[in-house]
Design a protein around this motif. Structure first.
Motif, PDB file in Angstrom:
ATOM      1  N   HIS A 228     -63.404 -28.816  34.157  1.00 40.27           N
ATOM      2  CA  HIS A 228     -64.480 -28.638  33.191  1.00 40.27           C
ATOM      3  C   HIS A 228     -64.555 -29.908  32.344  1.00 40.27           C
ATOM      4  N   LEU A 230     -64.724 -30.493  29.197  1.00 40.39           N
ATOM      5  CA  LEU A 230     -63.836 -30.561  28.028  1.00 40.39           C
ATOM      6  C   LEU A 230     -62.391 -30.818  28.446  1.00 40.39           C
ATOM      7  N   ASP A 231     -62.000 -30.204  29.534  1.00 36.83           N
ATOM      8  CA  ASP A 231     -60.625 -30.401  30.033  1.00 36.83           C
ATOM      9  C   ASP A 231     -60.426 -31.829  30.524  1.00 36.83           C
ATOM     10  N   LYS A 404     -61.588 -24.471  33.833  1.00 39.44           N
ATOM     11  CA  LYS A 404     -60.904 -24.621  32.548  1.00 39.44           C
ATOM     12  C   LYS A 404     -59.432 -24.334  32.777  1.00 39.44           C
ATOM     13  N   ILE A 405     -58.572 -25.272  32.448  1.00 36.47           N
ATOM     14  CA  ILE A 405     -57.140 -24.958  32.599  1.00 36.47           C
ATOM     15  C   ILE A 405     -56.352 -25.156  31.300  1.00 36.47           C
ATOM     16  N   LEU A 406     -57.005 -25.699  30.284  1.00 39.61           N
ATOM     17  CA  LEU A 406     -56.299 -25.895  29.012  1.00 39.61           C
ATOM     18  C   LEU A 406     -56.667 -24.796  28.039  1.00 39.61           C
ATOM     19  N   ASP A 407     -55.700 -24.363  27.247  1.00 40.42           N
ATOM     20  CA  ASP A 407     -56.053 -23.380  26.228  1.00 40.42           C
ATOM     21  C   ASP A 407     -56.540 -24.102  24.965  1.00 40.42           C
ATOM     22  N   ASN A 408     -57.086 -23.300  24.049  1.00 42.37           N
ATOM     23  CA  ASN A 408     -57.720 -23.895  22.859  1.00 42.37           C
ATOM     24  C   ASN A 408     -56.747 -24.742  22.058  1.00 42.37           C
ATOM     25  N   PHE A 409     -55.507 -24.271  21.942  1.00 42.70           N
ATOM     26  CA  PHE A 409     -54.557 -25.021  21.109  1.00 42.70           C
ATOM     27  C   PHE A 409     -54.280 -26.398  21.702  1.00 42.70           C
ATOM     28  N   ILE A 411     -56.271 -28.240  23.433  1.00 47.56           N
ATOM     29  CA  ILE A 411     -57.427 -29.115  23.191  1.00 47.56           C
ATOM     30  C   ILE A 411     -57.433 -29.584  21.736  1.00 47.56           C
ATOM     31  N   ILE A 412     -57.213 -28.634  20.834  1.00 50.84           N
ATOM     32  CA  ILE A 412     -57.207 -28.993  19.409  1.00 50.84           C
ATOM     33  C   ILE A 412     -56.090 -30.000  19.122  1.00 50.84           C
TER      34      ILE A 412
ATOM     35  N   LEU B 179     -44.687 -25.461  19.843  1.00 45.02           N
ATOM     36  CA  LEU B 179     -46.134 -25.684  19.858  1.00 45.02           C
ATOM     37  C   LEU B 179     -46.798 -24.924  21.005  1.00 45.02           C
ATOM     38  N   VAL B 182     -47.976 -21.460  20.337  1.00 45.93           N
ATOM     39  CA  VAL B 182     -49.127 -21.216  19.453  1.00 45.93           C
ATOM     40  C   VAL B 182     -50.338 -20.881  20.326  1.00 45.93           C
ATOM     41  N   GLN B 183     -50.970 -19.788  20.057  1.00 48.76           N
ATOM     42  CA  GLN B 183     -52.154 -19.392  20.816  1.00 48.76           C
ATOM     43  C   GLN B 183     -53.325 -19.259  19.864  1.00 48.76           C
ATOM     44  N   ILE B 184     -54.445 -19.891  20.199  1.00 52.08           N
ATOM     45  CA  ILE B 184     -55.658 -19.702  19.408  1.00 52.08           C
ATOM     46  C   ILE B 184     -56.722 -19.154  20.345  1.00 52.08           C
ATOM     47  N   SER B 185     -56.955 -17.883  20.290  1.00 52.68           N
ATOM     48  CA  SER B 185     -57.881 -17.147  21.182  1.00 52.68           C
ATOM     49  C   SER B 185     -57.641 -17.489  22.657  1.00 52.68           C
ATOM     50  N   ASP B 186     -58.358 -16.819  23.516  1.00 52.26           N
ATOM     51  CA  ASP B 186     -58.109 -17.004  24.950  1.00 52.26           C
ATOM     52  C   ASP B 186     -59.229 -17.802  25.592  1.00 52.26           C
ATOM     53  N   ARG B 187     -58.929 -19.031  25.928  1.00 52.88           N
ATOM     54  CA  ARG B 187     -59.927 -19.826  26.675  1.00 52.88           C
ATOM     55  C   ARG B 187     -59.709 -19.655  28.172  1.00 52.88           C
ATOM     56  N   ILE B 188     -58.435 -19.464  28.534  1.00 53.58           N
ATOM     57  CA  ILE B 188     -58.096 -19.288  29.948  1.00 53.58           C
ATOM     58  C   ILE B 188     -57.332 -17.967  30.098  1.00 53.58           C
TER      59      ILE B 188
END
Lengths: 471, 345
Positions: A228, A230-231, A404-409, A411-412, B179, B182-188
């Motif tokens: 994706h 973003l990834d 998408k293979i990265l979680d939000n954290f 990426i942030i 680190l 740490v989970q911030i909502s579910d993107r995957i």
């Protein structure tokens, strides 16, 4: 031995104790440093110290002969011997399999049935660094820019000096050998500042590169999937940060350790991600390599002395070979070729579309440069052209079905680290760590130092190898 | 620049911060632990070069690590086995190394955890790659790495926060793991469920289950969820023919030079045993292997003394049960004259 390892802490402590004890005179201190440097290298793979010895003996002899003999033909022969041995080492150990692979492909492409077993040659750590360093010595003597080292010990220590042996900076003889002639001792301030630099370098490597960025970059580039947008951008930005902090971290450690011994090494990085264009970038990124390539490749190829076309050819050749210096793969050549193209385009822009850089447009130009640099990093990091091309397409929104293979954290985390890095480079671009440290309260500096040390301690890790060791 | 003040401030704050950090982990009930990493394994592998035909080597997966207690074995036989089992691993790569690259002709006990033993020969699959990386490390380990390991052991033994496991678990205390948690909502989609250390290993690689795994059902359930995830994630089918053939070839070579081979199927219970019984039946796997290998073969279900265990997390024995299991198992194999006994010799 890695700087980010417990054995190095012990090693450095022993070296410093011996160096500052009164049991040795200056010559014996240099002998001790030389022995320690061989131990530093040999603890990784003892037999490969022999390569260092061969390089040292050949270049010491060539350097002396270049000074003694008068005939130009004889002098050229001694220079060629030095180049042959050093480039021969590189060709065999670093490019052996690559050359064989390409020869096989060439034969097959013209219909000749040929298969060769890969030679699986071990790559001696830091071979590209110490061979370039010793070649600069003989070339400079050939050009009569410097005289040979006073003693074999001084020269051997120049080749092998452990802080910069395996990943630079690639120090010229005139900058380092002369420092070995007189007894050296760090002042208390130099020693403490060297310790600070060592901490800052380890912080860059252990915390920023390995802990915060490496896994995201690896997840993306090693997945073999189509990403994706973003990834793909996050992975590429993570790698841009990882490689900078890994390599600049090593250089910072090297400079700090040398300073603890009272030896000054030149800067190797000056906040490159705030570069205003690519000429500026190469004055800030791996400075000791880019100045080496300029002095020993670009200028001998004609530089800008033979017209514009020849200059562009020299520039492109220099960057292509600079790419190949980093690794035996065509992806590195493309990386160099892209940088060569950027440099040519920049010169064309300066000629036909000149504009003034000011405070307002500067940061946008820096951001544009950084964005273009990121495109090149894709080729540097990807293991195949297919992977690289897929990444580029994802980054350009051309893979709408990308995974998408990265979680939000993740990426942030990467975006925060990279944004802060970019802003920090912009803020520091015309300054230095030392200059800024001069203007902050010693307690604030101490607090920052403690934070870095604390984060290094709680990051630990398995002592991952510095990326640039493989070059 | 007043660097002396900066240095003093840095040292002071660093020391205070690290003490607070360490105290914080200890107050949460954590204790220092040794990392079961490649370097620890390599130390044991080096010992193989000095063994005689009276000695014993243990290989297999985590069940051999947890269930066979070295002190008990040594107490009964006078011989302390070398523990070369590896968590989550097929025993094939390590057994192959012992057969091909040593002249050891004593006893090798091979743990047969069906889901791992018969899993794969694919070099990139975890059950193969993990033990193979240990074997490779034995040959590739640098002097610097050996030195690092020696220096790090006293730190690992005394500090909780030095606990970044090579096989990363979710209760590691290093910054990267903290680190990653740490989970911030579910993107995957959610992947592998949280997985925690449930045993502790000592310098000889003797593993014992943590008391918490026995007494804290909620904690044990987190491990059970991981086994359920693995069993239900639909991986590739086992390569029974390939793995059996590969092992039997090595077994034959080992036996031909006088080596003594013992196969052991350790206990499991609950859902793990149900899954193994259903998808990896002993009649077509363990029993066939035992017949073909012409080795001493022991399945826990065949001996009254070895059955009836309730594994707290369905796959491994608690520390006290492991002591009992080892004692009963060693007595059985002593009775069968399947291993040397220095105490009677």
């Amino acid at each position: 031995m890695l700087f980010n390892s417990l054995s190095f802490v012990v090693f450095l402590a022993v070296v410093l104790i011996l160096y500052y004890s009164k049991i040795f005179n200056w010559t014996n201190k240099k002998r001790m440093l030389l022995f320690a440097s061989y131990v530093f290298y040999g603890l990784w793979n003892p037999p490969l110290v022999i390569l260092l010895w061969i390089s040292t003996i050949v270049d010491w002899t060539a350097g002396k002969k270049l000074m003694e003999v008068q005939g130009e033909r004889q002098r050229k022969m001694w220079l060629l011997l030095s180049l042959f041995v050093n480039l021969g080492f590189l060709a065999f150990f670093k490019y052996g399999d690559f050359l064989l692979e390409n020869f096989t492909a060439l034969m097959n492409s013209i219909g000749v049935e040929f298969q060769a077993q890969p030679m699986d040659i071990i790559l001696p750590m830091g071979i590209s660094f110490y061979t370039f360093q010793t070649m600069s010595y003989t070339i400079d003597i050939y050009r009569r820019k410097i005289k040979p080292a006073n003693t074999f010990l001084d020269f051997a220590l120049y080749v092998t000096f452990f802080p910069q042996l395996v990943a630079g900076p690639i120090v010229r003889a005139k900058e380092l050998i002369s420092q070995f002639y007189e007894p050296k001792k760090a002042t208390l301030n130099q020693f403490i500042w060297g310790t600070f630099l060592l901490t800052a370098g380890l912080f860059q490597k252990v915390v920023l590169a390995d802990t915060l960025l490496a896994s995201t970059s690896d997840d993306i580039f090693d997945s073999g999937k189509i990403m994706h947008v973003l990834d793909s951008w996050t992975g590429t930005l993570a790698f841009s940060g990882q490689i900078f902090f890994d390599f600049a971290g090593y250089s910072t450690c090297a400079i700090g350790i040398a300073l603890m011994l009272g030896i000054i090494l030149p800067d190797n990085f000056r906040y490159p991600y705030a570069s205003l264009g690519f000429s500026d970038l190469w004055k800030r990124w791996h400075i000791s390599l880019s100045s080496w390539l300029k002095d020993y490749l670009y200028i001998p190829l004609g530089g800008n002395r033979h017209g514009i076309t020849r200059m562009y050819v020299a520039l492109m050749l220099t960057m292509l070979l600079g790419g190949l210096w980093h690794g035996a793969a065509w992806t590195f050549v493309v990386w160099g070729g892209l940088h060569g193209t950027y440099l040519i385009l920049e010169r064309l822009q300066r000629k036909y579309l000149p504009f003034e850089i000011n405070a307002k447009n500067g940061i946008f130009l820096a951001l544009l440069t950084y964005t273009c640099v990121n495109i090149t990093w894709v080729f540097f990091r990807a293991t195949s052209f297919t992977d690289a091309w897929n990444m580029i397409k994802s980054m350009l929104f051309l893979n709408p079905e990308g995974q998408k293979i990265l979680d939000n954290f993740d990426i942030i985390k990467v975006l925060v680290v990279i944004t802060l890095t970019f802003l920090c480079h912009w803020y520091m671009r015309d300054s230095s760590m030392k200059e800024k440290a001069n203007h902050v309260s010693p307690y604030v500096l101490g607090l920052l130092w403690a934070m870095m040390f604390f984060l290094i301690c709680i990051s630990q890790g398995s002592g991952e190898q510095f990326i640039y060791f493989q070059f | 620049m007043k660097l002396k003040i900066s240095l003093f401030t840095a040292v002071l704050i660093s020391v205070i911060s690290l003490i607070v950090w360490e105290t914080n982990w200890r107050s949460k009930g954590y204790a220092p632990s040794i990392d079961d990493n490649k370097d620890l394994w390599v130390v044991q592998r080096h010992k193989v070069n000095t063994l005689t035909d009276q000695d014993v080597i243990l290989t297999g997966s985590s069940r051999v690590l947890f269930d066979i207690q070295l002190d008990v074995w040594e107490g009964l036989t006078g011989i302390r086995p070398i523990q070369l089992a590896s968590v989550g691993s097929s025993p094939l790569p390590i057994f192959h190394d012992l057969v091909e690259n040593t002249d050891f002709s004593g006893t090798i006990l091979v743990g047969v955890t069906p889901g791992l033993f018969f899993s794969t020969l694919f070099p990139e699959a975890d059950p193969w790659k993990r033990p193979q990386s240990k074997v490779d490390h034995y040959y590739d380990q640098t002097y610097a790495e050996k030195l690092n390991h020696r220096i790090s052991l006293p730190l690992q033994k005394n500090l909780v926060f030095i606990s970044a496991e090579e096989e990363s678990t979710d209760d590691d205390k290093d910054l990267k793991t903290l680190l990653e948690n740490v989970q911030i909502s579910d993107r995957i989609p959610k992947g592998y469920p949280p997985f925690y250390q449930f045993g502790e290993i000592d310098i000889d690689r003797n593993m014992r289950m943590l008391k918490r795994t026995e007494t804290d059902t909620a904690f044990a359930n987190t491990i059970i969820r991981a086994w359920v995830f693995i069993m239900s994630s639909g991986g590739p089918p086992p390569d029974v023919k390939g793995t059996m053939g590969y092992f039997l070839k090595d077994a034959k070579k080992f036996q031909e030079r006088g080596g003594n081979l013992i196969l052991l199927r350790c206990p499991s219970s609950g859902g793990v045993l149900d899954g193994e019984t259903k998808f990896l039946p002993r009649a077509t796997l363990f029993d066939v292997l035992a017949d073909s290998a012409k080795a001493h073969a022991y399945h826990f279900q065949d001996y009254e003394q070895l059955t009836g265990y309730n594994c707290p997390e369905w796959s491994h024995l608690s520390a006290s049960d492991a002591d009992r299991f080892t004692k009963d198992f060693v007595n059985i194999i002593l009775k069968d004259n399947a291993i040397p006994n220095k105490k009677t010799n």
